[in-house]
Design a protein around this motif. Sequence first.
Motif, PDB file in Angstrom:
ATOM      1  N   CYS A 111       0.525   2.576 -32.117  1.00  0.00           N
ATOM      2  CA  CYS A 111       0.127   1.689 -33.241  1.00  0.00           C
ATOM      3  C   CYS A 111      -1.129   0.573 -32.569  1.00  0.00           C
ATOM      4  CB  CYS A 111       1.300   0.665 -33.515  1.00  0.00           C
ATOM      5  SG  CYS A 111       0.869  -0.595 -35.012  1.00  0.00           S
ATOM      6  N   HIS A 112      -2.155   0.853 -33.177  1.00  0.00           N
ATOM      7  CA  HIS A 112      -3.426   0.043 -32.431  1.00  0.00           C
ATOM      8  C   HIS A 112      -4.209  -0.448 -33.850  1.00  0.00           C
ATOM      9  CE1 HIS A 112      -2.183   0.893 -28.644  1.00  0.00           C
ATOM     10  NE2 HIS A 112      -2.525   2.381 -28.798  1.00  0.00           N
ATOM     11  N   ARG A 113      -3.664  -0.275 -35.080  1.00  0.00           N
ATOM     12  CA  ARG A 113      -4.608  -0.960 -36.115  1.00  0.00           C
ATOM     13  C   ARG A 113      -3.675  -1.712 -37.174  1.00  0.00           C
ATOM     14  NH1 ARG A 113      -7.743   4.978 -37.091  1.00  0.00           N
ATOM     15  NH2 ARG A 113      -9.399   4.434 -35.808  1.00  0.00           N
ATOM     16  N   ALA A 114      -4.371  -2.279 -38.010  1.00  0.00           N
ATOM     17  CA  ALA A 114      -3.610  -3.236 -38.826  1.00  0.00           C
ATOM     18  C   ALA A 114      -4.043  -2.624 -40.170  1.00  0.00           C
ATOM     19  CB  ALA A 114      -3.985  -4.759 -38.791  1.00  0.00           C
ATOM     20  N   ALA A 124     -18.153  -8.812 -41.214  1.00  0.00           N
ATOM     21  CA  ALA A 124     -19.564  -8.935 -40.764  1.00  0.00           C
ATOM     22  C   ALA A 124     -19.906 -10.270 -40.250  1.00  0.00           C
ATOM     23  CB  ALA A 124     -20.478  -8.267 -41.907  1.00  0.00           C
ATOM     24  N   GLN A 125     -19.161 -11.161 -40.743  1.00  0.00           N
ATOM     25  CA  GLN A 125     -19.569 -12.631 -40.375  1.00  0.00           C
ATOM     26  C   GLN A 125     -19.036 -12.990 -38.811  1.00  0.00           C
ATOM     27  OE1 GLN A 125     -18.635 -15.961 -43.201  1.00  0.00           O
ATOM     28  NE2 GLN A 125     -18.450 -14.165 -44.702  1.00  0.00           N
ATOM     29  N   SER A 126     -19.692 -14.058 -38.139  1.00  0.00           N
ATOM     30  CA  SER A 126     -19.238 -14.297 -36.779  1.00  0.00           C
ATOM     31  C   SER A 126     -17.684 -14.094 -36.631  1.00  0.00           C
ATOM     32  CB  SER A 126     -19.882 -15.842 -36.421  1.00  0.00           C
ATOM     33  OG  SER A 126     -19.313 -16.777 -37.229  1.00  0.00           O
ATOM     34  N   GLY A 127     -16.855 -14.660 -37.422  1.00  0.00           N
ATOM     35  CA  GLY A 127     -15.398 -14.688 -37.339  1.00  0.00           C
ATOM     36  C   GLY A 127     -14.824 -13.293 -37.044  1.00  0.00           C
ATOM     37  N   GLY A 128     -15.531 -12.145 -37.484  1.00  0.00           N
ATOM     38  CA  GLY A 128     -14.811 -10.978 -37.134  1.00  0.00           C
ATOM     39  C   GLY A 128     -13.524 -10.792 -37.930  1.00  0.00           C
ATOM     40  N   PHE A 129     -12.662 -10.098 -37.155  1.00  0.00           N
ATOM     41  CA  PHE A 129     -11.536  -9.685 -37.818  1.00  0.00           C
ATOM     42  C   PHE A 129     -10.634 -11.125 -38.282  1.00  0.00           C
ATOM     43  CE2 PHE A 129      -6.663  -8.671 -37.143  1.00  0.00           C
ATOM     44  CZ  PHE A 129      -6.553  -7.716 -38.088  1.00  0.00           C
ATOM     45  N   SER A 130     -10.921 -12.056 -37.438  1.00  0.00           N
ATOM     46  CA  SER A 130     -10.291 -13.319 -37.839  1.00  0.00           C
ATOM     47  C   SER A 130     -10.459 -13.694 -39.283  1.00  0.00           C
ATOM     48  CB  SER A 130     -10.880 -14.359 -36.830  1.00  0.00           C
ATOM     49  OG  SER A 130     -10.567 -14.289 -35.608  1.00  0.00           O
ATOM     50  N   ASN A 131     -11.414 -13.352 -39.773  1.00  0.00           N
ATOM     51  CA  ASN A 131     -11.953 -13.658 -41.275  1.00  0.00           C
ATOM     52  C   ASN A 131     -10.795 -13.154 -42.508  1.00  0.00           C
ATOM     53  OD1 ASN A 131     -13.744 -15.471 -40.454  1.00  0.00           O
ATOM     54  ND2 ASN A 131     -15.437 -13.966 -40.864  1.00  0.00           N
ATOM     55  N   THR A 132      -9.953 -11.936 -41.954  1.00  0.00           N
ATOM     56  CA  THR A 132      -8.981 -11.509 -42.948  1.00  0.00           C
ATOM     57  C   THR A 132      -7.741 -11.881 -42.267  1.00  0.00           C
ATOM     58  OG1 THR A 132      -9.109  -9.413 -41.766  1.00  0.00           O
ATOM     59  CG2 THR A 132     -10.407  -9.571 -43.826  1.00  0.00           C
ATOM     60  N   LEU A 133      -7.519 -11.827 -40.787  1.00  0.00           N
ATOM     61  CA  LEU A 133      -6.208 -12.080 -40.278  1.00  0.00           C
ATOM     62  C   LEU A 133      -5.853 -13.624 -40.573  1.00  0.00           C
ATOM     63  CD1 LEU A 133      -3.855 -11.636 -38.571  1.00  0.00           C
ATOM     64  CD2 LEU A 133      -5.377 -12.308 -36.424  1.00  0.00           C
ATOM     65  N   TRP A 189       8.468 -17.602 -35.890  1.00  0.00           N
ATOM     66  CA  TRP A 189       8.211 -16.086 -36.072  1.00  0.00           C
ATOM     67  C   TRP A 189       7.126 -15.797 -36.030  1.00  0.00           C
ATOM     68  CZ3 TRP A 189      12.384 -13.035 -37.601  1.00  0.00           C
ATOM     69  CH2 TRP A 189      13.682 -13.741 -37.848  1.00  0.00           C
ATOM     70  N   ASN A 190       6.914 -14.773 -35.171  1.00  0.00           N
ATOM     71  CA  ASN A 190       5.694 -14.009 -34.811  1.00  0.00           C
ATOM     72  C   ASN A 190       5.029 -13.225 -35.980  1.00  0.00           C
ATOM     73  OD1 ASN A 190       4.722 -14.562 -31.743  1.00  0.00           O
ATOM     74  ND2 ASN A 190       7.104 -14.006 -31.760  1.00  0.00           N
ATOM     75  N   LEU A 191       3.791 -13.376 -36.202  1.00  0.00           N
ATOM     76  CA  LEU A 191       3.253 -12.392 -37.217  1.00  0.00           C
ATOM     77  C   LEU A 191       1.857 -12.196 -36.590  1.00  0.00           C
ATOM     78  CD1 LEU A 191       3.178 -10.700 -39.897  1.00  0.00           C
ATOM     79  CD2 LEU A 191       2.467 -12.903 -41.037  1.00  0.00           C
ATOM     80  N   SER A 192       1.695 -11.009 -35.631  1.00  0.00           N
ATOM     81  CA  SER A 192       0.335 -10.841 -34.958  1.00  0.00           C
ATOM     82  C   SER A 192      -0.077  -9.479 -34.908  1.00  0.00           C
ATOM     83  CB  SER A 192       0.558 -11.399 -33.624  1.00  0.00           C
ATOM     84  OG  SER A 192       1.687 -10.838 -33.030  1.00  0.00           O
ATOM     85  N   GLN A 193      -1.191  -9.336 -34.673  1.00  0.00           N
ATOM     86  CA  GLN A 193      -2.019  -8.192 -34.718  1.00  0.00           C
ATOM     87  C   GLN A 193      -1.344  -6.910 -33.688  1.00  0.00           C
ATOM     88  OE1 GLN A 193      -5.313 -10.240 -33.656  1.00  0.00           O
ATOM     89  NE2 GLN A 193      -5.802  -8.991 -31.929  1.00  0.00           N
ATOM     90  N   PRO A 194      -1.599  -5.728 -33.722  1.00  0.00           N
ATOM     91  CA  PRO A 194      -1.203  -4.841 -32.852  1.00  0.00           C
ATOM     92  C   PRO A 194      -1.983  -5.106 -31.647  1.00  0.00           C
ATOM     93  CG  PRO A 194      -1.647  -3.659 -35.115  1.00  0.00           C
ATOM     94  CD  PRO A 194      -1.937  -5.047 -35.001  1.00  0.00           C
ATOM     95  N   ASP A 195      -1.363  -4.388 -30.490  1.00  0.00           N
ATOM     96  CA  ASP A 195      -2.241  -4.279 -29.280  1.00  0.00           C
ATOM     97  C   ASP A 195      -3.117  -3.285 -29.119  1.00  0.00           C
ATOM     98  OD1 ASP A 195      -2.799  -5.517 -26.618  1.00  0.00           O
ATOM     99  OD2 ASP A 195      -0.943  -4.942 -25.856  1.00  0.00           O
ATOM    100  N   GLY A 196      -4.220  -3.520 -28.444  1.00  0.00           N
ATOM    101  CA  GLY A 196      -5.084  -2.485 -28.424  1.00  0.00           C
ATOM    102  C   GLY A 196      -6.018  -2.306 -29.546  1.00  0.00           C
ATOM    103  N   MET A 197      -6.277  -3.203 -30.406  1.00  0.00           N
ATOM    104  CA  MET A 197      -7.132  -2.993 -31.551  1.00  0.00           C
ATOM    105  C   MET A 197      -8.632  -3.082 -31.009  1.00  0.00           C
ATOM    106  SD  MET A 197      -5.675  -4.983 -34.957  1.00  0.00           S
ATOM    107  CE  MET A 197      -7.045  -4.755 -35.865  1.00  0.00           C
TER     108      MET A 197
END
Length: 635
Positions: free
Chosen positions: A231-234, A285-294, A263-271
């Motif tokens: 599991c390496h993708r969200a 595509a913006q500077s925040g990268g994946f943070s912009n949806t997470l 309560w943890n709610l966090s991305q998979p490891d190795g993404m």
Amino acid sequence: MKNITFYKDGKSNFVIIQPQSPTLQEEDAVQLLKEEIQKVCSIILPVQSDNTALQHHEIIIGNCPNRNTVFSSTIPLAHDEFYLFNKDSKIYINGNGRGLILGVSYFLENYLKVKKLTVTGRDSVAPEEHYNIKPLYEVYITKFSFNIQKPAFSYRWVVSQEAYSKNYSNFNKLSYWDIEQGQPAELEDSGESVHNLTRLFGYDTHYSTNPEYYPQINGNRTAELMTFYQCHRAPCLSQNGVFEIVKSALQAKMNAKPDKHIWNLSQPDGMTDYCQCSECAPKHAQSGGFSNTLFPFINRMAKEFPDKIIKTLSYVVSDNVHTVETEYPGGGTLQAGKVESNVMIMYCPTINNKIRSIASSNEPIAVAYRNALTKWSQSGGKLYIWEYLVNFAYFLFPFPTLHILQENLRYYKSLGINSFFAQSTSTEDSALRGLNTYAYARLLWNPDDDLEGIIADFCKNYYGNAYKEMFLFITSLLRYAQQDDSEVWESMGYTGSMIKHANPNIAVEDTTLFSIKHLKEFYSYINIALTKVPLGSTEWKAIKREEICLKQVEVEASCKYSNPKNQIDFHQGFSDYFKRFGGGNYGNTEEGMLKNRCYDLKDSCLSADSEIKINESRNATSYVTDVICGYGYQP
């Protein structure tokens, strides 16, 4: 001020006073005090209740209203805080929750000289505690006025075998990890472990019915790398159906554990990649990268559970602050870079140079991390640091970071950070693991403590008569690490990542930690230290573990500098140095000296009380075979 006689001529006039109806914490504190005094002084102090008649010499534990008449009102204490004071031959110890245990431990360490430095064992087995008890024949308590102890960081976690020991954690004021639960016991109160977002979503189970819930990679929706076993993708975080599935799963977990607050709610490891669908791609595509949806996803979840803390990772693909607003389905927005007040952000510095302080380094990655930390500290949530103490491919390589710890901790405190997690290895297989755990524990409680004094204290109590040589070995490692400019010391590198820190070139021998000059010095300390302690003793075994770490440095460096087939990097000076251990079973040829050194390392690892491994998944036998075969020789 005259000292109080606590123990002399085989007896003590003191009694222990506990509350009339003690709490579990108070009972544990009394039991700890009684047991440790018995070990040190060979006496058993009587335990009496607060409703008994006053006596002249008392140790008063916890909330005893008949005795605690010194203060007109209750002293407010926060998480893990405690106080001690004495008056009229009475010693008072009290604390908030587990702070009472920490207060008793503090008293035992500072006045009865009880030291607890390290444990043995493995990460799925209860730790074995081997503490050296030094009997005392006279004990005098220096009179002291009111002493309140407050930790610099409320949560102080180190992943190592030591932290699985409640006894060790109490004496060194670490937050305690419950080895059975795999999380801090009764402290963090967390209901889920990290990297759980895709697990809560259900891995690949929705793909046949709702492929749109899965990330679009290279133009196609895919459930690859979203299985139970890998599991390496969200999932696609722009899909409301994904949000509802995760919310429902999290709600069910909360219903099953209503007492859990975090309560943890966090991305998979190795993404390494994430969704590029028409909704996600413009945000990513913006500077925040994946943070912009997470983080909008996390904000929405936190809004759904306002009485819980939702803890998430700012880690690798999400270590930049989000640059998009959070839009709530019912209306309203939260501006970019902000999180709900019940969001806890675990910030993980991964690829920075670990021997340079984040607080002051001018290296671009350190500057970028400081910028991100400043923004996260202003986000409105709770900020938490997740740091790394080893290279995960090479546990045995000395990985000196203590020299920058104090500066970093002071910097984190200036940002209002109150929680710190240090990830080492929970096995014995890392260089200076015992010292790292001990020093981190002390400095997380008080970043202004004396680091050199902490190291000296550890060496005196851990290495016995060899403490001077081991102190010189450790402080030399740290000093040369400050001078090292052989590129980045990283935690996440794989094969070959540590070779660059060895250098046989005499012209620049002070610019790398593992130059021939430095290796000779390190071995000189180790060799003398081994002669000063009994063969096979606990101290001898501890010193041999550090020698094994140096042996692996040499074997690894030899792959580059002593291999005649490597015409670019081969260095005769290093090859000659390496041959000093020649003349073994395989002779003194290039092949023979390599095999001699490799098999010496393997035998040393296998002969330890618990087999010493190279990393989490690799033992010394397979490692040595790979090294020898890499030379083109037969093992």
